[in-house]
Design an enzyme around this catalytic site. Structure first.
Site, PDB file in Angstrom:
ATOM      1  N   TYR A  99     -15.159 -10.843   8.329  1.00 51.26           N
ATOM      2  CA  TYR A  99     -14.449 -10.396   7.129  1.00 51.26           C
ATOM      3  C   TYR A  99     -12.952 -10.430   7.383  1.00 51.26           C
ATOM      4  CZ  TYR A  99     -18.735  -8.426   5.086  1.00 51.26           C
ATOM      5  OH  TYR A  99     -19.983  -8.246   4.550  1.00 51.26           O
ATOM      6  N   TYR A 138     -23.453 -11.490  10.935  1.00 49.31           N
ATOM      7  CA  TYR A 138     -22.516 -10.824  11.861  1.00 49.31           C
ATOM      8  C   TYR A 138     -23.200  -9.652  12.558  1.00 49.31           C
ATOM      9  CZ  TYR A 138     -21.636  -7.587   7.878  1.00 49.31           C
ATOM     10  OH  TYR A 138     -21.748  -6.708   6.844  1.00 49.31           O
ATOM     11  N   ARG A 148     -26.548  -8.432  10.871  1.00 49.65           N
ATOM     12  CA  ARG A 148     -26.790  -8.458   9.425  1.00 49.65           C
ATOM     13  C   ARG A 148     -27.132  -9.876   8.988  1.00 49.65           C
ATOM     14  NH1 ARG A 148     -25.205  -5.486   5.508  1.00 49.65           N
ATOM     15  NH2 ARG A 148     -27.335  -5.984   4.928  1.00 49.65           N
ATOM     16  N   HIS A 151     -24.995 -12.377   3.682  1.00 47.68           N
ATOM     17  CA  HIS A 151     -25.101 -11.726   2.371  1.00 47.68           C
ATOM     18  C   HIS A 151     -23.762 -11.786   1.658  1.00 47.68           C
ATOM     19  CE1 HIS A 151     -23.822  -8.617   5.255  1.00 47.68           C
ATOM     20  NE2 HIS A 151     -23.075  -8.164   4.273  1.00 47.68           N
ATOM     21  N   HIS A 153     -21.668  -9.244  -0.948  1.00 42.57           N
ATOM     22  CA  HIS A 153     -21.631  -7.944  -1.620  1.00 42.57           C
ATOM     23  C   HIS A 153     -21.274  -8.158  -3.085  1.00 42.57           C
ATOM     24  CE1 HIS A 153     -21.628  -5.399   2.085  1.00 42.57           C
ATOM     25  NE2 HIS A 153     -21.117  -6.495   2.620  1.00 42.57           N
TER      26      HIS A 153
HETATM   27 FE   LIG Z   1     -21.381  -7.008   4.711  1.00 47.03          FE
END
Ligand SMILES: [Fe+2]
Lengths: 230, 157
Positions: A99, A138, A148, A151, A153
């Site tokens: 991110y 990640y 995870r 995905h 969000h």
């Molecule tokens: Fe996330």
């Protein structure tokens, strides 16, 4: 009148460790719905949305690394009617699973050509469409060797408070899905399937980008009023 | 009828995406009221990755919590509606919250309207105070406790 089925996760799901000290312990106070539905229209109008915000691959001088994808679908109420003018906000990692957020310390490269945040409003039929790149998996520290699944969000805001939803969209066939305590917090396999998009050849643009389709069903004032069923 | 799309946590990494310029200022005017508070977990620790939204029929504010769990918004007191006292709807998102929470902020200078408010009346008397902001110099204070003896009242909406 029947009510749409609720597949929401519980607040407390100990496999997702952060819920333990953050899940409320007292039952929610349930009141007649109309006491909370007095809004005359969307209240999020101050949030700036420009048409270019829905293409996450064109927010910088160069093109981001990774597989270009299109994610589109319809936002509907529980009667299947499109919710027009709903605010859709998305955020995601870059292709490497990182991110842009300064809180993300995963040692994967940032991409100078990718922010990973977008917004749009749904059209008359409740449709939305984003152009982006395939996000990466990640690691996180919930348990040993926790990762995870990839995905995106999604934050949704329809005409009133009851329609507010923040959730995550997953990709079909991801081997991390059965291992993810956040997605597995949804108690029913059918409920979990609702968070997985479909590959869609019709959305796919030849010679350019893979297409995925994901429809979203919101609560809200359009939905069947809930009687007191206690 | 199609089932509702399930909720998932906002996670910890929304800070670069959801905040927007002047998001805290539901009312940009001179006479706006400052509301400030802290989001706290069951151990009394600040929740530094929360997102607070404050709504009234024609007001909207969004504020992420800081490392101390603190948030603030600028609002004006809405009018009473029917038998309901003036109030703001408050939505709480955070890492570790699989679904958002909805609560309400009532105003401390409306004791009579608050005493007659049907939502406050529906709440156990010992917990009503968690829904009424405290007057402090220059601001209204509204702490949100996710758990514990002072757990804030949250509503099913
Ligand atoms: Fe996330």
């Amino acid at each position: 009148m029947s009510e749409a089925i609720d597949f929401d996760p519980p607040f407390l799901h100990p496999d997702y460790r952060s819920t333990v000290l953050r899940a409320p312990q007292r039952p929610l106070v349930r009141l007649p719905r109309e006491w909370f539905h007095r809004s005359t229209g969307p209240v999020f109008g101050r949030i700036p949305v420009s048409p270019s915000d829905s293409d996450l691959t064109r927010q910088h001088p160069g093109e981001p690394q990774g597989q270009r994808i299109i994610v589109s679908g319809r936002v509907v109420d529980s009667d299947g009617r499109g919710v027009r003018g709903a605010l859709v906000e998305i955020w995601q990692t870059n292709a490497a699973g990182r991110y842009l957020d300064p809180a993300d310390q995963h040692p994967a490269p940032l991409d100078p050509n990718f922010t990973g945040a977008g917004r749009c409003l749904t059209d008359e039929e409740g449709r939305y469409r984003f152009v982006t790149i395939q996000p990466g998996a990640y690691p996180w520290r919930n348990h040993h060797n926790a990762w995870r699944p990839a995905h995106i969000h999604f934050s949704l805001f329809g005409p009133d408070l009851g329609s507010r939803l923040i959730t995550q969209m997953y990709f079909p066939g991801d081997p991390l899905i059965p291992l993810d305590p956040i997605l597995q917090s949804v108690p029913d396999p059918h409920g979990r399937q609702l968070l997985v998009c479909d590959f869609d050849l019709e959305t796919t643009v030849p010679e350019w980008a893979l297409g995925y389709r994901w429809d979203i069903v919101l609560r809200g004032s359009n939905a069947t009023p809930m009687e007191d069923r206690d | 009828m199609p089932p509702f799309t399930p909720s998932q946590t906002v996670g910890p990494f929304f800070g670069f995406a959801l905040p927007f310029p002047d998001g805290e200022r539901a009312d940009p005017g001179e006479g706006a009221l400052r509301v400030e508070g802290q989001l706290l977990d069951g151990a009394g620790e600040p929740v530094s990755d929360g997102l607070i939204e404050v709504l009234a029929p024609d007001q909207f504010a969004r504020c992420r919590t800081d490392p101390e769990g603190a948030f603030h918004v600028w609002v004006r007191k809405p009018a009473a509606e029917g038998d309901q006292a003036p109030h703001l709807d408050v939505i709480v998102f955070a890492r570790g919250l699989l679904k958002h929470l909805v609560t309400r902020l009532y105003f401390p200078d409306e004791p009579e309207a608050n005493a007659a408010d049907p939502v406050l009346q529906a709440v156990e008397p010992t917990r009503r105070h968690t829904l009424v902001a405290r007057a402090e110099p220059g601001a209204l204070r509204f702490d949100i406790h996710l758990q514990g003896p002072e757990e804030t009242v949250f509503f099913a909406v």
